[in-house]
Design an enzyme around this catalytic site. Structure first.
Site, PDB file in Angstrom:
ATOM      1  N   ARG A  36       0.829  -1.212   0.000  1.00  0.00           N
ATOM      2  CA  ARG A  36       0.000   0.000   0.000  1.00  0.00           C
ATOM      3  C   ARG A  36       0.860   1.257   0.000  1.00  0.00           C
ATOM      4  NH1 ARG A  36      -4.911  -2.585   0.722  1.00  0.00           N
ATOM      5  NH2 ARG A  36      -6.463  -1.439   1.875  1.00  0.00           N
ATOM      6  N   ARG A  83     -20.344  -4.247   5.628  1.00  0.00           N
ATOM      7  CA  ARG A  83     -19.058  -4.242   6.337  1.00  0.00           C
ATOM      8  C   ARG A  83     -18.958  -2.906   7.075  1.00  0.00           C
ATOM      9  NH1 ARG A  83     -14.134  -5.674   2.324  1.00  0.00           N
ATOM     10  NH2 ARG A  83     -13.306  -3.752   3.181  1.00  0.00           N
TER      11      ARG A  83
END
Ligand code: AMP
Length: 216
Positions: free
Chosen positions: A89, A163
């Protein structure tokens, strides 16, 4: 098969593309998001710490991510080729990953960027719902995969849920984090000559474009 690193914004289609490659070529799919979510369910101090970071849409610390990743790369099913989804990332993670693959004698393979429009991403995230029972994924905003009956899974009748990080606030946060921290990766892999782009708007097109790269 060539190892693949997928770079993309949240909900850009990494999961869908990975699923198709696992099915067709037997790739091992390594999602650091999944590794972290699974670790966050453990009732330990570490589990709670990870769970809090995930809820806020923050990046989890490198120390935790690398511990989980190295363990995963030690498993046998990665020998046929693996897809890294959601990792690296940051530039720091990319550099540390180079050291790890050298140590474990693994190939970098190809780095693929999925190009998907901002509005498409937002609808995919904010409208996403999953089945509590079988994990099937639906969307209430994009018009693709709308559940036939609201809040009920078409496949097994299970209840659908969101979620906790799939809200607009968290999406913006995750998107900004993506732009700020992930874009330098693109320059890094471009300089190495390992970087390729494919279009993430359409499922079939995505598979076709990556297959050209795999067979090159
Ligand atoms: P994802 O399922 O890839 O969207 O990831 C969900 C969340 O897990 C992210 O918002 C981060 O909080 C965390 N995460 C996943 N991969 C990484 C990574 N490589 N480094 C740090 N945090 C990560």
């Amino acid at each position: 098969m060539k190892n693949i690193i997928l770079i993309a914004a949240p909900a850009a289609g990494k999961g869908t593309l990975s699923e198709m490659l696992v099915e067709k070529y037997n790739y091992a799919h390594i999602s650091t998001g999944d590794l972290l979510r699974s670790a966050s369910h453990e009732e330990t101090e570490l589990g709670v710490k990870i769970s809090n970071m995930l809820k806020n849409g923050e990046l989890v610390t490198d120390e935790i991510v690398f511990e989980l990743l190295e363990k995963r790369l030690g498993e046998n099913d990665i020998k046929n080729g693996y897809i890294l989804d959601g990792f690296p990332r940051t530039l720091g993670q990319a550099k540390k990953y180079d050291e790890i693959i050298e140590k474990l004698n693994l190939d970098l393979g190809i780095v693929v960027v999925l190009n998907t429009e901002y509005e498409t991403l937002k609808k995919r995230i904010v409208g996403r719902v999953l089945c509590k029972n079988c994990g099937a994924v639906y969307n209430t905003l994009t018009g693709v995969n709308t559940p036939k009956v609201s809040n009920i899974c078409d496949k097994c009748g299970g209840e659908l849920y969101k979620r906790s990080d799939d809200n607009e606030e968290s999406f913006k946060n995750r998107y900004e984090t993506y732009l700020e921290k992930t874009k330098p990766l693109i320059d890094y892999y471009e300089k190495k000559g390992s970087l390729f782009y494919i279009n993430g708007e359409n499922k079939e097109q995505m598979l076709k474009e990556i297959e050209v790269l795999l067979h090159d």
